[in-house]
Design a protein around this motif. Structure first.
Motif, PDB file in Angstrom:
ATOM      1  N   LEU A 198       0.854  -1.176   0.000  1.00  0.00           N
ATOM      2  CA  LEU A 198       0.000   0.000   0.000  1.00  0.00           C
ATOM      3  C   LEU A 198       0.891   1.227   0.000  1.00  0.00           C
ATOM      4  O   LEU A 198       1.941   1.240   0.660  1.00  0.00           O
ATOM      5  CB  LEU A 198      -0.905  -0.003   1.233  1.00  0.00           C
ATOM      6  CG  LEU A 198      -2.166   0.862   1.185  1.00  0.00           C
ATOM      7  CD1 LEU A 198      -3.083   0.398   0.063  1.00  0.00           C
ATOM      8  CD2 LEU A 198      -2.912   0.782   2.512  1.00  0.00           C
ATOM      9  N   VAL A 199       0.498   2.242  -0.736  1.00  0.00           N
ATOM     10  CA  VAL A 199       1.248   3.496  -0.793  1.00  0.00           C
ATOM     11  C   VAL A 199       0.592   4.493   0.159  1.00  0.00           C
ATOM     12  O   VAL A 199      -0.593   4.799   0.035  1.00  0.00           O
ATOM     13  CB  VAL A 199       1.293   4.050  -2.228  1.00  0.00           C
ATOM     14  CG1 VAL A 199       2.060   5.370  -2.254  1.00  0.00           C
ATOM     15  CG2 VAL A 199       1.933   3.045  -3.174  1.00  0.00           C
ATOM     16  N   LEU A 200       1.374   5.001   1.138  1.00  0.00           N
ATOM     17  CA  LEU A 200       0.853   5.904   2.162  1.00  0.00           C
ATOM     18  C   LEU A 200       1.812   7.060   2.382  1.00  0.00           C
ATOM     19  O   LEU A 200       3.026   6.911   2.185  1.00  0.00           O
ATOM     20  CB  LEU A 200       0.662   5.155   3.485  1.00  0.00           C
ATOM     21  CG  LEU A 200      -0.327   3.981   3.487  1.00  0.00           C
ATOM     22  CD1 LEU A 200      -0.177   3.187   4.776  1.00  0.00           C
ATOM     23  CD2 LEU A 200      -1.752   4.481   3.321  1.00  0.00           C
ATOM     24  N   LYS A 201       1.265   8.170   2.831  1.00  0.00           N
ATOM     25  CA  LYS A 201       2.106   9.262   3.280  1.00  0.00           C
ATOM     26  C   LYS A 201       2.541   8.995   4.715  1.00  0.00           C
ATOM     27  O   LYS A 201       1.813   8.362   5.484  1.00  0.00           O
ATOM     28  CB  LYS A 201       1.356  10.588   3.204  1.00  0.00           C
ATOM     29  CG  LYS A 201       1.072  11.058   1.785  1.00  0.00           C
ATOM     30  CD  LYS A 201       0.392  12.415   1.784  1.00  0.00           C
ATOM     31  CE  LYS A 201       0.157  12.907   0.357  1.00  0.00           C
ATOM     32  NZ  LYS A 201      -0.501  14.230   0.335  1.00  0.00           N
ATOM     33  N   PRO A 202       3.734   9.459   5.126  1.00  0.00           N
ATOM     34  CA  PRO A 202       4.161   9.262   6.510  1.00  0.00           C
ATOM     35  C   PRO A 202       3.125   9.813   7.482  1.00  0.00           C
ATOM     36  O   PRO A 202       2.505  10.861   7.259  1.00  0.00           O
ATOM     37  CB  PRO A 202       5.479  10.028   6.577  1.00  0.00           C
ATOM     38  CG  PRO A 202       6.001  10.007   5.169  1.00  0.00           C
ATOM     39  CD  PRO A 202       4.780  10.099   4.299  1.00  0.00           C
ATOM     40  N   GLY A 203       2.907   9.086   8.575  1.00  0.00           N
ATOM     41  CA  GLY A 203       1.932   9.472   9.576  1.00  0.00           C
ATOM     42  C   GLY A 203       1.483   8.265  10.364  1.00  0.00           C
ATOM     43  O   GLY A 203       1.907   7.129  10.110  1.00  0.00           O
ATOM     44  N   VAL A 204       0.598   8.482  11.332  1.00  0.00           N
ATOM     45  CA  VAL A 204       0.067   7.413  12.163  1.00  0.00           C
ATOM     46  C   VAL A 204      -1.390   7.191  11.779  1.00  0.00           C
ATOM     47  O   VAL A 204      -2.191   8.123  11.784  1.00  0.00           O
ATOM     48  CB  VAL A 204       0.186   7.756  13.659  1.00  0.00           C
ATOM     49  CG1 VAL A 204      -0.398   6.641  14.515  1.00  0.00           C
ATOM     50  CG2 VAL A 204       1.651   8.000  14.034  1.00  0.00           C
ATOM     51  N   TYR A 205      -1.723   5.929  11.436  1.00  0.00           N
ATOM     52  CA  TYR A 205      -3.058   5.606  10.960  1.00  0.00           C
ATOM     53  C   TYR A 205      -3.639   4.463  11.786  1.00  0.00           C
ATOM     54  O   TYR A 205      -2.969   3.431  11.971  1.00  0.00           O
ATOM     55  CB  TYR A 205      -3.016   5.150   9.497  1.00  0.00           C
ATOM     56  CG  TYR A 205      -2.376   6.127   8.549  1.00  0.00           C
ATOM     57  CD1 TYR A 205      -3.106   7.169   7.985  1.00  0.00           C
ATOM     58  CD2 TYR A 205      -1.029   6.008   8.200  1.00  0.00           C
ATOM     59  CE1 TYR A 205      -2.521   8.059   7.100  1.00  0.00           C
ATOM     60  CE2 TYR A 205      -0.434   6.900   7.316  1.00  0.00           C
ATOM     61  CZ  TYR A 205      -1.194   7.920   6.762  1.00  0.00           C
ATOM     62  OH  TYR A 205      -0.600   8.793   5.887  1.00  0.00           O
ATOM     63  N   PRO A 206      -4.889   4.600  12.275  1.00  0.00           N
ATOM     64  CA  PRO A 206      -5.580   3.427  12.818  1.00  0.00           C
ATOM     65  C   PRO A 206      -5.787   2.420  11.687  1.00  0.00           C
ATOM     66  O   PRO A 206      -6.130   2.792  10.566  1.00  0.00           O
ATOM     67  CB  PRO A 206      -6.915   3.988  13.308  1.00  0.00           C
ATOM     68  CG  PRO A 206      -6.674   5.460  13.456  1.00  0.00           C
ATOM     69  CD  PRO A 206      -5.676   5.826  12.409  1.00  0.00           C
ATOM     70  N   VAL A 207      -5.587   1.126  11.971  1.00  0.00           N
ATOM     71  CA  VAL A 207      -5.630   0.119  10.929  1.00  0.00           C
ATOM     72  C   VAL A 207      -6.331  -1.125  11.449  1.00  0.00           C
ATOM     73  O   VAL A 207      -6.281  -1.427  12.648  1.00  0.00           O
ATOM     74  CB  VAL A 207      -4.201  -0.205  10.439  1.00  0.00           C
ATOM     75  CG1 VAL A 207      -3.372  -0.823  11.544  1.00  0.00           C
ATOM     76  CG2 VAL A 207      -4.216  -1.101   9.217  1.00  0.00           C
ATOM     77  N   VAL A 208      -7.015  -1.829  10.550  1.00  0.00           N
ATOM     78  CA  VAL A 208      -7.743  -3.051  10.899  1.00  0.00           C
ATOM     79  C   VAL A 208      -7.279  -4.160   9.957  1.00  0.00           C
ATOM     80  O   VAL A 208      -7.250  -3.986   8.736  1.00  0.00           O
ATOM     81  CB  VAL A 208      -9.271  -2.858  10.758  1.00  0.00           C
ATOM     82  CG1 VAL A 208      -9.998  -4.147  11.127  1.00  0.00           C
ATOM     83  CG2 VAL A 208      -9.749  -1.710  11.617  1.00  0.00           C
ATOM     84  N   PHE A 209      -6.920  -5.324  10.546  1.00  0.00           N
ATOM     85  CA  PHE A 209      -6.529  -6.496   9.766  1.00  0.00           C
ATOM     86  C   PHE A 209      -7.607  -7.559   9.923  1.00  0.00           C
ATOM     87  O   PHE A 209      -8.041  -7.855  11.033  1.00  0.00           O
ATOM     88  CB  PHE A 209      -5.188  -7.047  10.249  1.00  0.00           C
ATOM     89  CG  PHE A 209      -4.044  -6.096  10.094  1.00  0.00           C
ATOM     90  CD1 PHE A 209      -3.323  -6.031   8.918  1.00  0.00           C
ATOM     91  CD2 PHE A 209      -3.681  -5.249  11.139  1.00  0.00           C
ATOM     92  CE1 PHE A 209      -2.267  -5.150   8.775  1.00  0.00           C
ATOM     93  CE2 PHE A 209      -2.627  -4.359  11.014  1.00  0.00           C
ATOM     94  CZ  PHE A 209      -1.917  -4.308   9.816  1.00  0.00           C
ATOM     95  N   GLN A 210      -8.016  -8.156   8.800  1.00  0.00           N
ATOM     96  CA  GLN A 210      -9.063  -9.166   8.823  1.00  0.00           C
ATOM     97  C   GLN A 210      -8.736 -10.302   7.873  1.00  0.00           C
ATOM     98  O   GLN A 210      -8.083 -10.109   6.847  1.00  0.00           O
ATOM     99  CB  GLN A 210     -10.418  -8.564   8.430  1.00  0.00           C
ATOM    100  CG  GLN A 210     -10.993  -7.592   9.437  1.00  0.00           C
ATOM    101  CD  GLN A 210     -12.328  -7.022   8.995  1.00  0.00           C
ATOM    102  OE1 GLN A 210     -12.492  -6.647   7.839  1.00  0.00           O
ATOM    103  NE2 GLN A 210     -13.287  -6.965   9.904  1.00  0.00           N
ATOM    104  N   ASN A 211      -9.205 -11.501   8.237  1.00  0.00           N
ATOM    105  CA  ASN A 211      -9.107 -12.661   7.359  1.00  0.00           C
ATOM    106  C   ASN A 211     -10.140 -13.672   7.814  1.00  0.00           C
ATOM    107  O   ASN A 211     -10.423 -13.791   9.012  1.00  0.00           O
ATOM    108  CB  ASN A 211      -7.702 -13.285   7.408  1.00  0.00           C
ATOM    109  CG  ASN A 211      -7.521 -14.345   6.342  1.00  0.00           C
ATOM    110  OD1 ASN A 211      -7.782 -14.115   5.160  1.00  0.00           O
ATOM    111  ND2 ASN A 211      -7.084 -15.523   6.739  1.00  0.00           N
TER     112      ASN A 211
END
Length: 925
Positions: A198-211
């Motif tokens: 994934l291409v992102l700008k520097p920073g802090v992001y809340p993230v969710v992982f699912q499977n």
């Protein structure tokens, strides 16, 4: 360090209130990768004024990893204990107490974030450590994943973030697992190697992982520069009530037009014939995919022939995808990791077929511990073994399946089949080497074999063998390369002895050697490129037809050898244009050369190609080029999202096929032969246009898709009436080439989750053939258009799964389709007292429509989470209503009259019970 006797007393003497404490910062001076928890805390105590209290048995098996940094005690302990049942509490000065359960004491109250996005940094000054601590205490935030370093940051420019998601128990890479960032409303899914980008700008992001089958993981992603991260997900072993989530939904179903993905979980739930979970039978329940009838090898996709489909397992081509003439798939479903079907928008890396690509990926093997599973049914048994050779680095997978009973044949109506004998087996093995985060090697081998004795009249043997070597290397998070080296062999032999004077033996084989290399590059946040090339060498030995027995009058014929070289270059370009529009452009440029040695006839111009019109004969030496073909193959698609819940997709796909099947029967038979394009037979090619609309209904869990397509193919191979491919090596004298037109509409309503789940689909399709040459001898059906052998205008399928209790579930599927076309005799006329049968136009009539209903019940064993082995029983009824579906219609002469009969392969309900087992609890895969 460890004083367990004092632990309980201390916990009761001192109140718990982390708000009142000044949390100490823990200095981690080195990186630690997979070391015992006890060893890590010893190192921490040496460098910090802190002490840990716990019982040894709580942490005996706890292995942890951490990179050098400074962390608050709270964040550190959450990282170390996040995937365990252990809890902790802290008491100044410097005392950390481990707890046997996370909820051993009343939970510490959660605190609202002190952040206010309207305040400037001067109004609300906080240190970086404090910010991380506040994020760590946010509800559901279990850890902060740091990617890259600030030293490598480049002025806030977007960077490529690469993540590797694995199964915590097995260590296997997770395929199709997702990472979603609600703040940006964007995400990514893992590919076949378990990596996502994934291409992102520097920073802090809340993230969710699912499977599917895994516990959801939430956390923060701290992106500083380009870099990698790894995350292990814990299997979900508890059943909960269905929860409907409305809000930040993921993308609408159908990332590609005409693409279907079948999960392992879906395969396990559906009713089965004789206990076998068959990927081809499941594929036929999806829209646009049918077969000509029961006991028929192969499938027909969007009006194409069975030989217009390409089957791969780990890059190995499978040239006969069926066991026992279509009753079973030649690929054991127990080893399948994921299974994708491309029937519309086909990626440019795939070619060589006009209709579809079936891409099967196998399990790589458990990298954590020994695992085995298997099953026993009335006709066959299978078993799979997985184990680590070097934990977390090298794994092995072995599987085997074999039949031991002719129980099925004894239940059939046909006396020839009842007195027949059949057997088959298949084996597979894999080695997976995770050399490091940037280098991976996978080795896979496959072997299948079938033997069939048809009432002592005909003996068949055929098999597939193959191996693949795959090396993947990542130069950076944005750049990946793969190299695949593949070899496969398909072989067949038959002995025909129904009539002593016509008895013969024949064997042939096809070798396929391939090298494929490709690179994947992400030059920009909204831009992804994939490019590569492949080279295939075909070696076809069409074999020799020899008389069998002393009474045989069959003439010996050498059908000859053929060699061909196929080369292709391809490029895929995926571009995102704004939040709603994405564009895919692809180009595959393929070339084919027929190579010597070979003897080639030249015929008089404008005459029929037969033995009487030969002008000259040319002889070509070994590896000499006989004829060359080259074809550009365009691929393009557009995806427009009206909202996050609905989208419109368009695509154009151009394909070319250099290898086809010689068959003059309605369904593929084992003795049908593969044949290459040559100087007389041009390679068939097609153009397909597709359009689709997709809509998700988040509150109900339903998804709807509707697709329409139009496909035009030229140089499709059709066969003259009554031809015999075993009588001559000159195939051009037995076939003609024409145009094929296929069009249709596919609709599907699915509900993938919940106690009641499944799908309903309806397909309207037509497949029409026209062979109209400049001369009458180049026509079929007097040049008039006729339906293909697999033209079925109406197909409807219903698949339902209902979980009555946690241990009991029911499944039902219903299949209906229009009967296939057939050519029938209209009458008999006599010339000089000799009878001649007068036939209708080709495929002018149809056999009766097909209807079948199957049902099954699955009975799970006990659902204890900690157990050595779990097993379940599956009881299935195939053809529940006992309908005698006509497979063909034939006529016999009785007392001077023609009498017609219907032939059904299975005309009674088939009841089976199978037992399946695996190590671990019921949710362990």
């Amino acid at each position: 360090m460890k004083q367990p006797a004092k632990l309980i007393l201390i916990l009761f003497l001192f109140p718990l209130n982390l708000l009142a404490q000044q949390l100490e910062q823990i200095q981690i001076k080195s990186d630690y990768n997979r070391i015992p928890f006890i060893d890590l805390v010893r190192e921490i105590e040496k460098d910090n004024d802190v002490h840990f209290f716990f019982k040894d048995e709580w942490v005996d098996d706890l292995i942890v990893s951490i990179k050098a940094q400074e962390l608050p005690i709270d964040v550190l302990m959450k990282h170390l204990l996040g995937n365990t049942k252990l809890g902790f509490t802290y008491r100044t000065p410097g005392s950390v107490f481990l707890l046997p359960e996370k909820d051993y004491l009343a939970p510490i109250p959660e605190y609202e974030s002190l952040e206010n996005e309207h305040l400037s940094a001067q109004q609300n000054p906080t240190t970086e450590i404090e910010e991380k601590y506040l994020q760590g205490r946010h509800p559901d935030m279990i850890e902060t994943i740091v990617v890259g370093s600030k030293e490598k940051a480049k002025n806030g420019k977007p960077v490529v973030v690469r993540g590797h998601l694995t199964d915590m128990e097995s260590g296997e890479s997770l395929v199709g697992a997702t990472m979603y960032i609600p703040k940006l409303k964007k995400g990514a899914a893992t590919e076949g190697d378990g990596f996502l980008k994934l291409v992102l700008k520097p920073g802090v992001y809340p993230v969710v992982f699912q499977n599917i089958g895994m516990k959801q993981v939430k956390g923060n992603l701290d992106v500083r520069s380009k870099g990698d991260f790894s995350l292990s997900m814990e299997p979900q072993s508890q059943t909960i009530e269905e929860i409907i989530v409305a809000g930040e939904e993921e993308e609408t179903r159908g990332s590609k037009l005409g693409m279907e993905s079948v999960s392992v979980k879906t395969m396990k739930e559906l009713p089965t014939l004789m206990g076998e979970k068959d990927i081809l039978k499941i594929a036929q329940l999806l829209p646009g995919i049918v077969s000509v009838g029961e006991g028929s090898a192969g499938v027909n996709v969007r009006g194409g022939g069975a030989d217009q489909n390409m089957f791969y397992i780990n890059d190995i081509p499978i040239y006969n995808s069926s066991h026992l003439f279509g009753f079973f798939s030649s690929i054991n479903s127990g080893i399948i990791e994921n299974f994708s079907i491309y029937k519309g928008q086909v990626p440019a890396e795939f070619g060589g077929r006009l209709s579809s690509v079936f891409d099967v990926k196998s399990r790589k093997g458990n990298k954590k511990k020994f695992f085995t599973q298997g099953g026993i049914s009335p006709i066959s048994a299978n078993a799979e073994i997985e184990m680590p050779i070097v934990e977390d680095k090298i794994s092995m997978m072995l599987s085997g399946r074999s039949t031991y009973s002719d129980w099925l044949l004894e239940r059939l109506d046909d006396p020839d089949l009842r007195n027949s004998r059949a057997s088959f087996y298949d084996f597979a093995g894999a080695l997976d080497f995770q050399l490091n985060d940037n280098n991976q090697i996978s080795i896979f081998a496959y072997n299948s074999h079938d033997q069939f004795d048809l009432n002592a009249h005909t003996d068949y043997q055929y098999g597939n063998q193959g191996g693949s070597f795959n090396y993947a290397h990542r130069f950076s998070p944005a750049l990946k390369s793969t190299l695949a080296v593949v070899a496969s062999n398909y072989n067949f032999s038959t002995t025909e002895k129904r009539l002593a004077t016509e008895s013969y033996t024949h064997a042939y084989s096809l070798n396929h050697y391939e090298i494929k290399a490709k690179v994947n590059w992400i030059p920009h946040e909204n831009h992804q490129l994939e490019a590569g090339a492949n080279l295939i060498l075909y070696e076809l030995d069409r074999g020799q037809v020899k008389p069998f027995g002393n009474e045989s009058l069959k003439l010996a014929v050498d059908l000859g050898n053929e060699k061909g070289l196929e080369t292709a270059f391809f490029i895929d370009d995926n571009i995102t244009i704004g939040p709603r529009l994405s564009l895919y452009l692809g180009l595959r440029y393929s070339m084919f050369s027929e190579l010597g040695p070979k003897t080639v006839r030249q015929y008089f111009q404008g005459t029929e190609l037969n033995d009487f019109n030969v002008d000259q004969i040319n002889t070509f030496e070994k590896n000499e080029h006989i004829v060359n073909y080259h074809n550009p193959e365009l691929r393009a698609a557009l995806d427009f999202k009206f909202t996050r819940n609905n989208s419109m997709k368009l695509s154009i796909t151009q394909m070319t096929q250099y290898l086809f099947m010689l068959s003059n029967t309605v369904s593929l038979a084992p003795n049908d032969q593969w044949k290459m394009a040559d100087s007389h037979i041009s390679p068939p090619s097609s153009f397909q246009y597709s359009a689709g609309y997709f809509h998700d209904f988040p509150r109900t869990g339903l998804s709807f898709s509707g697709e329409v397509y139009y496909k035009r193919a030229k140089d499709v191979v059709e066969y003259k009436d009554g031809v015999d491919f075993l009588s001559t090596p000159y195939v051009e004298t037995t076939i003609l080439q024409g145009a094929q037109e296929a069009y249709g509409a596919e609709f599907m309503l699915s509900k993938p989750t919940g106690r009641l789940n499944g799908w309903a689909s309806y397909t309207y399709s037509r497949s029409l053939i026209t062979v109209d040459g400049p001369n009458s001898f180049q026509d079929i059906n007097q040049g008039k258009t006729y339906p293909s052998n697999f033209d079925k205008p109406h197909v409807a399928n219903l698949v339902l799964n209902y979980k009555l209790l946690r241990r009991i579930s029911f499944s039902l599927n219903t299949v209906y389709n229009t009967g296939r076309p057939i050519t029938l005799p209209k009458g008999v006329y006599f010339i000089e007292h000799q009878p001649f049968v007068d036939y209708s136009d080709r495929n002018a009539y149809r056999i009766p429509d097909y209807f079948r209903m199957d049902a099954s019940i699955k009975l799970e064993g006990n659902l204890k989470s900690k157990k050595l082995m779990h097993s379940y029983w599956q009881i299935s009824i195939y053809n529940l209503t006992g309908r005698s579906n006509a497979n063909s219609v034939f006529f016999t002469s009785e007392d001077g009259l023609l009498s017609g009969y219907q032939y059904a392969v299975i005309g009674v309900p088939i009841f089976t019970i199978s037992w399946n087992w695996k190590l671990g609890n019921y949710a362990n895969n």
